[in-house]
Design an enzyme around this catalytic site. Structure first.
Site, short mmCIF file in Angstrom:
data_model
loop_
_atom_site.label_atom_id
_atom_site.label_comp_id
_atom_site.label_asym_id
_atom_site.label_seq_id
_atom_site.Cartn_x
_atom_site.Cartn_y
_atom_site.Cartn_z
N CYS A 91 -48.99 -9.68 48.92
CA CYS A 91 -48.59 -10.39 47.65
C CYS A 91 -46.92 -10.77 47.42
O CYS A 91 -46.62 -11.42 46.81
CB CYS A 91 -49.07 -9.18 46.49
SG CYS A 91 -50.70 -8.95 46.45
N SER A 92 -46.14 -9.53 47.81
CA SER A 92 -44.71 -9.45 47.72
C SER A 92 -44.29 -10.22 48.92
O SER A 92 -43.00 -10.98 48.79
CB SER A 92 -44.17 -8.19 47.92
OG SER A 92 -44.39 -7.46 46.73
#
Length: 161
Positions: A49-50
């Site tokens: 996600c990051s």
């Protein structure tokens, strides 16, 4: 069953951190009258996600807006404090909307919830992207593997638009 093109976005309560503090909003209100790209992630600050999913949307923000998108939002089963911290940590604050689906109501209502208890995360959202116009889903892409962001990536979204 997973939400499909032509379906109305379910009306649930989401939260977002604003300059005035936390604010509740209905999903119906959020999507009403707008063309929005929304992508869901299993968790703020998680590796894919990051490092992949969010950065792609941040890097392609202007190109997405140039395709007639009114807003870009990320949604996760996290609280609004975590989502706000993630927005600040990634430099995406004010560029992408960070929506907290704190009780997984959006994930459950759209059929996009996934039990990731085996990995210590509990019920989360699967990784997805969708285009919503005036509250109606135009298309949705769901990742088969939560550790990948390919069909739900910003570049894939740009190709679809």
């Amino acid at each position: 069953m997973t939400i499909e093109p032509g379906s109305q976005i379910p009306d649930v309560t989401l939260m977002e951190r604003t300059p005035d503090g936390p604010a509740k909003m209905s999903s119906k209100e959020f999507f009403d009258g707008k063309r929005i790209v929304i992508f869901g992630v299993p968790g703020a600050f998680t590796p894919t996600c990051s490092l992949n999913h969010l950065p792609g949307y941040l890097e392609n923000r202007d190109a997405l807006l140039a395709k007639g998108v009114d807003d870009i939002a990320v949604i996760s089963v996290n609280d609004h404090h975590v989502m706000n911290a993630w927005a600040k940590a990634t430099g995406a604050e004010g560029k992408i909307r960070f929506l907290a689906d704190w009780d997984a109501s959006f994930a459950n209502a759209t059929g996009l919830a996934k039990d990731l208890s085996a990995g210590g995360l509990g019920v989360r959202s699967t990784r997805f992207s969708m285009l919503v116009e005036n509250g109606v889903v135009k298309f949705v892409e769901v990742e088969e593997n939560p550790g990948q962001a390919t069909v739900s990536s910003a570049s894939a979204m740009l190709e679809r638009l």
